[in-house]
Write an enzyme that holds these catalytic residues in place. Structure first.
Site, mmCIF file in Angstrom:
data_model
loop_
_atom_site.group_PDB
_atom_site.id
_atom_site.type_symbol
_atom_site.label_atom_id
_atom_site.label_comp_id
_atom_site.label_asym_id
_atom_site.label_seq_id
_atom_site.Cartn_x
_atom_site.Cartn_y
_atom_site.Cartn_z
ATOM 1 N NE ARG A 1 -64.842 56.438 25.722
ATOM 2 C CZ ARG A 1 -65.094 57.407 24.849
ATOM 3 N NH1 ARG A 1 -64.194 58.360 24.646
ATOM 4 N NH2 ARG A 1 -66.234 57.440 24.185
ATOM 5 C CG ASP B 1 -69.683 62.526 27.092
ATOM 6 O OD1 ASP B 1 -68.615 62.825 27.647
ATOM 7 O OD2 ASP B 1 -69.841 62.539 25.862
HETATM 8 N N1 CMX Z 1 -81.286 59.751 21.805
HETATM 9 C C1 CMX Z 1 -82.257 59.839 20.854
HETATM 10 N N2 CMX Z 1 -82.038 59.598 19.555
HETATM 11 C C2 CMX Z 1 -80.805 59.202 19.204
HETATM 12 C C3 CMX Z 1 -79.775 59.032 20.129
HETATM 13 C C4 CMX Z 1 -80.034 59.346 21.485
HETATM 14 N N3 CMX Z 1 -79.095 59.270 22.418
HETATM 15 N N4 CMX Z 1 -78.662 58.611 19.478
HETATM 16 C C5 CMX Z 1 -79.009 58.541 18.178
HETATM 17 N N5 CMX Z 1 -80.285 58.906 18.008
HETATM 18 C C6 CMX Z 1 -81.028 59.054 16.747
HETATM 19 C C7 CMX Z 1 -80.285 60.064 15.878
HETATM 20 O O1 CMX Z 1 -80.605 61.397 16.262
HETATM 21 C C8 CMX Z 1 -80.808 59.687 14.508
HETATM 22 O O2 CMX Z 1 -82.125 60.159 14.384
HETATM 23 P P1 CMX Z 1 -82.677 60.737 12.952
HETATM 24 O O3 CMX Z 1 -82.512 59.618 11.979
HETATM 25 O O4 CMX Z 1 -84.091 61.093 13.253
HETATM 26 O O5 CMX Z 1 -81.809 61.918 12.624
HETATM 27 C C9 CMX Z 1 -80.875 58.157 14.597
HETATM 28 O O6 CMX Z 1 -80.956 57.850 16.004
HETATM 29 C C10 CMX Z 1 -79.672 57.457 14.006
HETATM 30 O O7 CMX Z 1 -78.495 57.975 14.594
HETATM 31 P P2 CMX Z 1 -77.256 57.007 14.899
HETATM 32 O O8 CMX Z 1 -76.789 56.479 13.598
HETATM 33 O O9 CMX Z 1 -77.642 56.027 15.950
HETATM 34 O O10 CMX Z 1 -76.203 57.980 15.573
HETATM 35 P P3 CMX Z 1 -75.127 58.943 14.890
HETATM 36 O O11 CMX Z 1 -73.931 58.141 14.539
HETATM 37 O O12 CMX Z 1 -75.750 59.752 13.803
HETATM 38 O O13 CMX Z 1 -74.811 59.953 16.084
HETATM 39 C C11 CMX Z 1 -74.377 60.524 18.323
HETATM 40 C C12 CMX Z 1 -74.058 59.573 17.190
HETATM 41 C C13 CMX Z 1 -73.414 60.277 19.474
HETATM 42 C C14 CMX Z 1 -74.172 61.972 17.838
HETATM 43 C C15 CMX Z 1 -75.844 60.280 18.783
HETATM 44 O O14 CMX Z 1 -75.968 58.973 19.283
HETATM 45 C C16 CMX Z 1 -76.316 61.269 19.811
HETATM 46 O O15 CMX Z 1 -76.810 62.353 19.435
HETATM 47 N N6 CMX Z 1 -76.188 60.952 21.158
HETATM 48 C C17 CMX Z 1 -76.539 61.877 22.201
HETATM 49 C C18 CMX Z 1 -75.411 62.894 22.382
HETATM 50 C C19 CMX Z 1 -74.180 62.279 23.029
HETATM 51 O O16 CMX Z 1 -74.264 61.582 24.023
HETATM 52 N N7 CMX Z 1 -73.009 62.568 22.447
HETATM 53 C C20 CMX Z 1 -71.724 62.129 23.019
HETATM 54 C C21 CMX Z 1 -71.019 61.062 22.202
HETATM 55 C C22 CMX Z 1 -69.696 60.688 22.843
HETATM 56 C C23 CMX Z 1 -68.710 61.808 22.729
HETATM 57 O O17 CMX Z 1 -68.314 62.142 21.602
HETATM 58 O O18 CMX Z 1 -68.355 62.416 23.753
#
Ligand code: CMX
Length: 432
Positions: free
Chosen positions: A326, A372
């Site tokens: 996307r 996004d």
């Molecule tokens: N920046 C910094 N750290 C990040 C990150 C990012 N973009 N994405 C993941 N991480 C971190 C997590 O916070 C987590 O840290 P802790 O272990 O210290 O808590 C670690 O990496 C592992 O997380 P993950 O398994 O990679 O990701 P999740 O499945 O838990 O979460 C998501 C997924 C999208 C919530 C996360 O990648 C994130 O917070 N991204 C930024 C927000 C965002 O762009 N959201 C939109 C997603 C799409 C949508 O739904 O619209």
């Protein structure tokens, strides 16, 4: 019965019978196991629901009824500029067939005919302070229409379980038809002094939405067709889809179910990330005091954000393990129409800089951009600069997927969702 409803009924009858037979023969077959990590980790990857309209592969990305986004851009009936009409995607998600031009024209006309928003809903929006976040206005407006629910009314009159799908379909069609009008109303009252723009009956659903927002550039019409197509569905486990699914499974009416889904979309880890991305980029440009930052400057700013214990918005995903198709579809659109836009170029530079940095942290499962990461820069180019509105745009599109999926849930007679929870005490008794 209208032709789409008739086709849906026939398909649902057929699949319903197949599922019933399968459950009778193999109902106790195991499809998954749950680990302790998944229990405490947001149930990542646990297969526990049926969602007919789309499926998400970590590496290939989303497929709608088996079709990827590039295939849909090729195969669905198109608007004047060549992008797919979201009407076509809704048809595909609901009945699993690529519609003809005539069929999407019929659907455009249906949604036009069903699009009148109750006057009291608009009055209620007007009662809210104009600085109320657009997502709060959106959720409130949607919930307010619940008392017009055909489903709720027919249920009160005494509705057989086998007929739940029928009034649900009516509500879904009415809701989708009204959403662009509600969203545009919120936008114009919040940011353009309440100067509303009347609907144009000659336009398709997405182009009319663009028109009511206030931009009649045919390329913006096309952007809105693409935007509302690609944001529509991302299988069933994402927070907005799953919330809609849970609420609808209680037989709460479709308006309340979708309002619940939109409340989930309004979180910064989900749909609100599109607002956060552009805020983060503008803050970066202001801090660095330049509109054309170097990769080194961007890298420094990324490190600063991470050092503050914050996430980089627009990057990462719970399921995807590659750049989001996307995101790539929007990048392709930008390369075609606005490749010299300075903000778009910043987005592309951020795309080069962020993944290796996130990879280097060693804990981020997916360092790539999600949907996004790109949308805000496109919207700013076409004059939609008010980023607090962006999640409403996402929400209008998301209705297509979750409403089609819930028509199926009602047609298949899926029961109230009720997984089992456990306490940490139970966990330690078992594994401590
Ligand atoms: N920046 C910094 N750290 C990040 C990150 C990012 N973009 N994405 C993941 N991480 C971190 C997590 O916070 C987590 O840290 P802790 O272990 O210290 O808590 C670690 O990496 C592992 O997380 P993950 O398994 O990679 O990701 P999740 O499945 O838990 O979460 C998501 C997924 C999208 C919530 C996360 O990648 C994130 O917070 N991204 C930024 C927000 C965002 O762009 N959201 C939109 C997603 C799409 C949508 O739904 O619209």
């Amino acid at each position: 019965m209208d032709p789409l409803k008739q086709l849906f009924y026939e398909k649902a009858q057929a699949l319903g019978a197949e599922v019933k037979a399968l459950l009778k023969e193999k109902g106790t077959a195991k499809i998954d196991e749950v680990s302790l990590k998944q229990l405490y980790g947001g149930a990542r990857g646990v297969k526990m629901m049926v969602w007919e309209t789309s499926s998400l592969d970590p590496h290939e990305g989303i497929r709608f009824r088996g079709y990827s986004i590039p295939q849909l851009r090729e195969l669905l009936p198109k608007g004047s500029g060549g992008e797919p009409l979201p009407e076509g995607l809704f048809w595909l998600m609901l009945v699993g067939e690529i519609p003809s031009q005539e069929q999407v024209d019929w659907l455009s006309a249906q949604w036009r005919a069903r699009s009148e928003v109750p006057a009291y809903t608009l009055q209620m929006i007007d009662m809210l302070p104009t600085d109320t976040h657009p997502m709060v206005q959106f959720v409130t407006a949607i919930a307010s229409m619940a008392n017009q629910s055909v489903f709720a009314q027919r249920y009160d009159e005494g509705l057989a379980k086998t007929s739940y799908w029928d009034p649900f379909y009516e509500d879904a069609m009415n809701l989708i038809a009204r959403l662009p009008h509600i969203a545009a109303y919120i936008y114009r009252r919040s940011f353009h002094g309440g100067k509303h723009i009347p609907s144009d009956a000659s336009l398709d659903w997405a182009a009319n939405f663009a028109h009511m927002l206030g931009n009649d550039d045919p390329v913006f019409y096309d952007l809105m067709r693409l935007y509302t197509t690609i944001h529509s569905d991302h299988e069933g486990g994402n927070a907005s889809a799953h919330t809609t699914h849970v609420v609808a499974s209680t037989l709460s009416n479709p308006y309340l179910a979708y309002a619940g889904g939109m409340a989930a979309l309004a979180g910064p880890l989900h749909g609100l990330a599109n607002q956060e991305v552009i805020k983060w980029i503008f803050h970066m440009l202001e801090t660095l005091d330049t509109q054309t930052p170097t990769k080194e400057q961007i890298a420094e700013y990324v490190h600063e954000t991470l050092a503050k214990g914050q996430v980089i918005p627009g990057y990462g995903h719970a399921v995807l393990r590659r750049p989001d198709p996307r995101f790539l579809a929007q990048k392709h659109f930008a390369e075609t129409h606005l490749k010299d836009d300075p903000l778009v170029q910043v987005v592309w530079k951020v795309f080069e800089v962020v993944p290796p940095i996130l990879q280097g942290l060693g804990k981020v499962a997916n360092p790539w951009p999600n949907v996004d990461a790109h949308s805000g820069a496109l919207l700013v180019h076409y004059g939609i600069t008010e980023c607090s509105f962006y999640t409403v745009l996402f929400g209008v599109s998301r209705a297509l997927g979750v409403m089609a999926a819930q028509c199926w849930a009602r047609a298949l007679g899926l029961p109230i969702e009720r997984p089992k929870s456990v306490t940490s005490q139970w966990v330690f008794e078992q594994f401590g």
